[in-house]
Design a protein around this motif. Structure first.
Motif, PDB file in Angstrom:
ATOM      1  N   LEU A 189       0.846  -1.186   0.000  1.00 12.33           N
ATOM      2  CA  LEU A 189       0.000   0.000   0.000  1.00 12.33           C
ATOM      3  C   LEU A 189       0.884   1.240   0.000  1.00 12.33           C
ATOM      4  CD1 LEU A 189       0.121   1.325   3.103  1.00 12.33           C
ATOM      5  CD2 LEU A 189      -1.542  -0.456   3.577  1.00 12.33           C
ATOM      6  N   SER A 190       0.290   2.355  -0.376  1.00 15.38           N
ATOM      7  CA  SER A 190       0.978   3.640  -0.301  1.00 15.38           C
ATOM      8  C   SER A 190       0.666   4.278   1.045  1.00 15.38           C
ATOM      9  CB  SER A 190       0.505   4.565  -1.428  1.00 15.38           C
ATOM     10  OG  SER A 190       0.769   3.999  -2.692  1.00 15.38           O
ATOM     11  N   GLY A 191       1.687   4.742   1.732  1.00 17.30           N
ATOM     12  CA  GLY A 191       1.444   5.325   3.038  1.00 17.30           C
ATOM     13  C   GLY A 191       2.505   6.326   3.433  1.00 17.30           C
ATOM     14  N   ILE A 192       2.118   7.234   4.299  1.00 18.82           N
ATOM     15  CA  ILE A 192       3.033   8.237   4.842  1.00 18.82           C
ATOM     16  C   ILE A 192       2.845   8.242   6.345  1.00 18.82           C
ATOM     17  CG2 ILE A 192       3.711  10.678   4.861  1.00 18.82           C
ATOM     18  CD1 ILE A 192       1.542   9.312   2.056  1.00 18.82           C
ATOM     19  N   ILE A 195      10.237  11.045   8.938  1.00 18.01           N
ATOM     20  CA  ILE A 195       9.075  10.739   8.109  1.00 18.01           C
ATOM     21  C   ILE A 195       9.337   9.447   7.348  1.00 18.01           C
ATOM     22  CG2 ILE A 195       7.655  11.507   6.170  1.00 18.01           C
ATOM     23  CD1 ILE A 195       7.210  13.095   8.770  1.00 18.01           C
ATOM     24  N   GLU A 196       8.306   8.607   7.258  1.00 10.28           N
ATOM     25  CA  GLU A 196       8.397   7.364   6.507  1.00 10.28           C
ATOM     26  C   GLU A 196       7.504   7.429   5.273  1.00 10.28           C
ATOM     27  OE1 GLU A 196       8.381   2.574   7.325  1.00 10.28           O
ATOM     28  OE2 GLU A 196       6.988   3.797   8.510  1.00 10.28           O
ATOM     29  N   PHE A 197       8.083   7.103   4.120  1.00 15.77           N
ATOM     30  CA  PHE A 197       7.322   6.972   2.875  1.00 15.77           C
ATOM     31  C   PHE A 197       7.276   5.496   2.508  1.00 15.77           C
ATOM     32  CE2 PHE A 197       9.007  11.388   2.260  1.00 15.77           C
ATOM     33  CZ  PHE A 197       7.779  12.050   2.282  1.00 15.77           C
ATOM     34  N   VAL A 198       6.076   4.920   2.559  1.00 21.69           N
ATOM     35  CA  VAL A 198       5.864   3.519   2.219  1.00 21.69           C
ATOM     36  C   VAL A 198       5.373   3.452   0.779  1.00 21.69           C
ATOM     37  CG1 VAL A 198       4.644   1.390   2.806  1.00 21.69           C
ATOM     38  CG2 VAL A 198       5.268   3.026   4.620  1.00 21.69           C
ATOM     39  N   GLU A 240      -3.224   4.791   0.990  1.00 20.91           N
ATOM     40  CA  GLU A 240      -4.030   4.370  -0.160  1.00 20.91           C
ATOM     41  C   GLU A 240      -3.746   2.897  -0.386  1.00 20.91           C
ATOM     42  OE1 GLU A 240      -5.866   3.723  -3.948  1.00 20.91           O
ATOM     43  OE2 GLU A 240      -3.840   3.187  -3.362  1.00 20.91           O
ATOM     44  N   ALA A 241      -4.763   2.043  -0.245  1.00 12.09           N
ATOM     45  CA  ALA A 241      -4.549   0.596  -0.206  1.00 12.09           C
ATOM     46  C   ALA A 241      -5.045  -0.154  -1.432  1.00 12.09           C
ATOM     47  CB  ALA A 241      -5.224   0.021   1.044  1.00 12.09           C
ATOM     48  N   SER A 242      -5.552   0.554  -2.432  1.00  9.49           N
ATOM     49  CA  SER A 242      -6.248  -0.125  -3.525  1.00  9.49           C
ATOM     50  C   SER A 242      -5.402  -0.373  -4.756  1.00  9.49           C
ATOM     51  CB  SER A 242      -7.484   0.695  -3.945  1.00  9.49           C
ATOM     52  OG  SER A 242      -8.374   0.838  -2.859  1.00  9.49           O
ATOM     53  N   HIS A 243      -4.284   0.333  -4.905  1.00  8.83           N
ATOM     54  CA  HIS A 243      -3.575   0.314  -6.178  1.00  8.83           C
ATOM     55  C   HIS A 243      -2.119  -0.110  -6.034  1.00  8.83           C
ATOM     56  CE1 HIS A 243      -6.986   3.016  -7.055  1.00  8.83           C
ATOM     57  NE2 HIS A 243      -6.881   2.545  -8.290  1.00  8.83           N
ATOM     58  N   ARG A 244      -1.596  -0.585  -7.144  1.00 10.99           N
ATOM     59  CA  ARG A 244      -0.177  -0.918  -7.264  1.00 10.99           C
ATOM     60  C   ARG A 244       0.552   0.280  -7.878  1.00 10.99           C
ATOM     61  NH1 ARG A 244      -3.016  -3.600  -5.112  1.00 10.99           N
ATOM     62  NH2 ARG A 244      -1.817  -2.536  -3.510  1.00 10.99           N
ATOM     63  N   GLY A 245       1.890   0.287  -7.776  1.00  5.18           N
ATOM     64  CA  GLY A 245       2.637   1.399  -8.341  1.00  5.18           C
ATOM     65  C   GLY A 245       4.023   1.521  -7.745  1.00  5.18           C
ATOM     66  N   TYR A 246       4.486   2.747  -7.603  1.00  3.06           N
ATOM     67  CA  TYR A 246       5.813   3.029  -7.039  1.00  3.06           C
ATOM     68  C   TYR A 246       5.821   4.479  -6.586  1.00  3.06           C
ATOM     69  CZ  TYR A 246       6.885   5.605 -11.345  1.00  3.06           C
ATOM     70  OH  TYR A 246       6.853   6.512 -12.373  1.00  3.06           O
ATOM     71  N   THR A 247       6.934   4.932  -6.031  1.00  2.00           N
ATOM     72  CA  THR A 247       7.049   6.312  -5.559  1.00  2.00           C
ATOM     73  C   THR A 247       8.288   6.950  -6.158  1.00  2.00           C
ATOM     74  OG1 THR A 247       6.052   5.612  -3.472  1.00  2.00           O
ATOM     75  CG2 THR A 247       7.034   7.802  -3.535  1.00  2.00           C
ATOM     76  N   LEU A 248       8.134   8.144  -6.707  1.00  2.00           N
ATOM     77  CA  LEU A 248       9.250   8.894  -7.272  1.00  2.00           C
ATOM     78  C   LEU A 248       9.610  10.027  -6.314  1.00  2.00           C
ATOM     79  CD1 LEU A 248      11.154   9.242  -9.718  1.00  2.00           C
ATOM     80  CD2 LEU A 248       9.500  10.899 -10.612  1.00  2.00           C
ATOM     81  N   HIS A 249      10.831   9.978  -5.803  1.00  2.00           N
ATOM     82  CA  HIS A 249      11.304  10.967  -4.839  1.00  2.00           C
ATOM     83  C   HIS A 249      12.225  11.963  -5.544  1.00  2.00           C
ATOM     84  CE1 HIS A 249       9.922   8.256  -1.590  1.00  2.00           C
ATOM     85  NE2 HIS A 249      10.358   7.306  -2.406  1.00  2.00           N
ATOM     86  N   THR A 308      14.121  20.471  -0.040  1.00  2.00           N
ATOM     87  CA  THR A 308      12.917  19.654   0.133  1.00  2.00           C
ATOM     88  C   THR A 308      13.138  18.216  -0.323  1.00  2.00           C
ATOM     89  OG1 THR A 308      12.087  20.303  -2.051  1.00  2.00           O
ATOM     90  CG2 THR A 308      11.332  21.598  -0.156  1.00  2.00           C
ATOM     91  N   TRP A 309      12.348  17.328   0.275  1.00  2.00           N
ATOM     92  CA  TRP A 309      12.210  15.940  -0.184  1.00  2.00           C
ATOM     93  C   TRP A 309      10.760  15.777  -0.609  1.00  2.00           C
ATOM     94  CZ3 TRP A 309      15.792  11.618   0.586  1.00  2.00           C
ATOM     95  CH2 TRP A 309      15.272  10.404   0.127  1.00  2.00           C
ATOM     96  N   THR A 310      10.542  15.500  -1.890  1.00  2.00           N
ATOM     97  CA  THR A 310       9.192  15.405  -2.430  1.00  2.00           C
ATOM     98  C   THR A 310       8.924  13.978  -2.896  1.00  2.00           C
ATOM     99  OG1 THR A 310       9.246  17.717  -3.135  1.00  2.00           O
ATOM    100  CG2 THR A 310       7.590  16.292  -4.153  1.00  2.00           C
ATOM    101  N   ALA A 311       7.846  13.389  -2.402  1.00  2.00           N
ATOM    102  CA  ALA A 311       7.467  12.017  -2.749  1.00  2.00           C
ATOM    103  C   ALA A 311       6.206  12.053  -3.599  1.00  2.00           C
ATOM    104  CB  ALA A 311       7.242  11.190  -1.490  1.00  2.00           C
ATOM    105  N   GLN A 312       6.331  11.619  -4.847  1.00  2.00           N
ATOM    106  CA  GLN A 312       5.232  11.599  -5.804  1.00  2.00           C
ATOM    107  C   GLN A 312       4.767  10.155  -5.955  1.00  2.00           C
ATOM    108  OE1 GLN A 312       6.511  12.951  -9.644  1.00  2.00           O
ATOM    109  NE2 GLN A 312       4.523  12.664 -10.626  1.00  2.00           N
ATOM    110  N   TYR A 313       3.559   9.877  -5.493  1.00  2.00           N
ATOM    111  CA  TYR A 313       3.037   8.510  -5.518  1.00  2.00           C
ATOM    112  C   TYR A 313       2.347   8.242  -6.850  1.00  2.00           C
ATOM    113  CZ  TYR A 313       4.039   7.653  -0.598  1.00  2.00           C
ATOM    114  OH  TYR A 313       4.670   7.439   0.605  1.00  2.00           O
ATOM    115  N   ARG A 314       2.902   7.291  -7.613  1.00  2.00           N
ATOM    116  CA  ARG A 314       2.354   6.910  -8.915  1.00  2.00           C
ATOM    117  C   ARG A 314       1.605   5.584  -8.775  1.00  2.00           C
ATOM    118  NH1 ARG A 314       1.728  10.298 -12.756  1.00  2.00           N
ATOM    119  NH2 ARG A 314       2.397   8.878 -14.442  1.00  2.00           N
ATOM    120  N   ILE A 315       0.351   5.552  -9.209  1.00  2.00           N
ATOM    121  CA  ILE A 315      -0.451   4.342  -9.050  1.00  2.00           C
ATOM    122  C   ILE A 315      -1.001   3.885 -10.398  1.00  2.00           C
ATOM    123  CG2 ILE A 315      -1.055   4.747  -6.634  1.00  2.00           C
ATOM    124  CD1 ILE A 315      -3.733   5.869  -7.580  1.00  2.00           C
TER     125      ILE A 315
END
Length: 526
Positions: free
Chosen positions: A426-429, A444-447, A475-484, A490-497
């Motif tokens: 899942l995607s999580g922060i 901070i944790e980016f899952v 967000e628990a419904s989708h597959r994907g990855y995270t682009l940091h 700044t540290w920016t985490a963009q969640y792609r699903i």
């Protein structure tokens, strides 16, 4: 030690220096395949071959870059699903690196020896001198040439140029397609961080039971079976393309051996007798197929935790939370809402092991980088419900170890702590806290969600997850990855699903984007 040069190697390499990083066999040749090379050769001769078909079926990869070198990988396999179908002999392969895709000018080249002892895998530590920017590489044998890969070195230690790192994990072949990797390649990260579960050990599966494609055998337990399973996964063109686009940093989780194993304790006590041999086979196969910067295992042990730095921005400690951990407490119960058994809170319990824990403490302090990163397998954020532990496989099941690690980081004055995690699909922060100070965030944790593996948490419980005090969003419904995207500020985490990983060529879009400002332990949605 230095490997003796054959006449053919001498003629091919000219001024090239090749140093074997592994022990030598009785004949004096490298018995492993990790080799260090530098200096461009005056000439490069392609080793001859009478192989009946292309041996580069698994593509190429690079990994573990530093400021001076990067690991180049391939494995020779004519039939990767059936042991490789290669001759039972050492095979010399030419590798080349260039600043141009046409290879009009060779920056550096050398001969690497692929040994049947290690599945004819090749790991070369290539050290091109005075080169910055993108580098292209390939392998050649007889009339066959591998796909061309693109890689880079880490920038100089004082560089503050922004970097893009994609974090990914959990790519069960049977559960979905690797659509996320196609999107990842289009967004062109500088580095990919893979956080575990590269393969899954389970049986064939069933299309009637929801699998979208099938595994190639029953549950895998020996070296040949693990090799064949990697051969299956690495046959995927999207995964091959993702490896070819940039260097990777890879760690493992449990499925590279078996589900929820802990150190030398298998998931099922009935498997105790064969677990050590199984782990040895799994670790060797993992090493054979990953672009990693260390020697192959000689038994059931392999030290993979390591430090990776990127310019002046990132000090990353890549953790191993499987090999040294105590067994999961309380019979590894899941979603248990009653108080945890007493064993879960024993102060000596460890997820990292004493040596790795000390290594973390020593390598996260006094480092002149903006961001301090733990690349980690399982969720570190405290999501206990009072005295209840919902998942004993995660850091919640090893709370004393988490408290030691986070308290030490805080007491050392380490700032800008980011934890990157996979495992849970899942995607999580989350915000990281200690038991003693549960309301003050120390990082901070980016899952990142899974590439293809099915959801572990029912989507209908998403609201309950977000109600937990340390969960910022989920967000628990989708597959994907995270682009940091990482800058000095700044540290920016963009969640792609992915719309639906069970459908080939499904659409990919943003879920949400979150930013941490340097000097704070707070995260905000953009």
């Amino acid at each position: 030690m230095t490997a003796p040069l054959s006449r053919r190697m001498f003629l091919a390499l000219g001024a090239t220096v090749v140093v074997a990083a592994c022990s030598s066999s009785e004949e004096g040749k490298s018995s492993g395949s990790t080799e260090v090379a530098s200096t461009a050769p005056a000439t490069s001769l392609v080793p001859p071959s009478d192989l009946p078909s292309d041996p580069f079926t698994l593509g190429v990869a690079s990994g573990d870059p530093d400021t001076e070198s990067v690991v180049l990988w391939t494995r020779l396999a004519i039939d990767a699903l059936n042991g490789g179908a290669m001759p039972d002999e050492d095979i010399d392969v030419l590798w080349e690196m260039s600043t141009t895709e046409s290879f009009d000018e060779i920056t550096i080249a050398g001969i690497a020896t692929a040994s049947p002892q290690y599945g004819h895998s090749i790991h070369v530590i290539a050290a091109p001198a005075n080169v910055t920017g993108l580098l292209h590489y390939r392998f050649r044998l007889g009339d066959y040439t591998s796909p061309i890969g693109t890689t880079r070195l880490s920038p100089s230690s004082d560089s503050l140029e922004p970097v893009k790192i994609a974090s990914a994990s959990c790519q069960n072949w049977t559960a979905g397609f690797y659509t996320a990797y196609h999107d990842m390649a289009e967004l062109a990260p500088d580095l990919v961080l893979f956080l575990g579960d590269y393969i899954y050990e389970g049986g064939v599966g069933s299309l009637d039971a929801g699998a979208v494609r099938l595994h190639n055998s029953d549950e895998i337990r020996d070296l040949v079976a693990y090799r064949n399973r990697y051969g299956l996964y690495k046959s995927d063109p999207l995964l091959q393309a993702a490896h070819q686009m940039c260097p990777w940093v890879v760690t493992w989780d449990d499925h590279e051996v078996e589900n929820n194993y802990a150190n030398l304790t298998p998931e099922d006590p009935a498997d105790n007798a064969g677990h050590t041999a199984r782990r040895a086979a799994a670790y060797q196969a993992w090493w054979e197929h990953m672009p990693v910067r260390f020697d192959p295992p000689v038994d059931e042990n392999l030290t993979i935790y390591r430090q990776v730095q990127w310019g002046g921005l990132v000090n990353m400690l890549v953790l191993d939370t499987r090999q040294y951990r105590d067994d999961q407490a309380c019979n590894d119960a899941v979603l248990q809402t009653t108080p945890a058994c007493d064993d879960a809170l024993l102060p000596e319990r460890t997820l990292l092991g004493a040596e790795q824990e000390a290594w973390v403490a020593a390598n996260i302090r006094g480092v002149d980088k903006v961001w301090n990163v733990l690349a980690n397998q399982t969720v570190m954020t405290d999501i206990r419900l009072g005295a209840a532990v919902l998942n004993f496989d995660q850091w919640d099941g090893y709370a004393p170890d988490r408290d030691r690690v986070l308290t030490d980081i805080t007491e050392q004055g380490v700032e800008n702590l980011i934890v990157l995690t996979g495992d849970i699909h899942l995607s999580g922060i989350g915000q990281l806290t200690t038991t003693a100070n549960p309301t003050t965030a120390v990082g901070i944790e980016f899952v990142t969600t899974s590439i293809s593996s099915g959801g572990n948490v029912p989507p209908e419980t998403q609201g309950l997850l977000k109600a937990l005090s340390n969960i910022i969003d989920a967000e628990a419904s989708h597959r994907g990855y995270t682009l940091h995207t990482i800058t000095p500020e700044t540290w920016t985490a963009q969640y792609r699903i992915v719309d639906d990983a069970k459908v080939e060529n499904s659409g990919v879009s943003d879920w949400k984007t979150f930013t941490v400002t340097a000097g704070t332990a707070a995260v905000a949605e953009v």
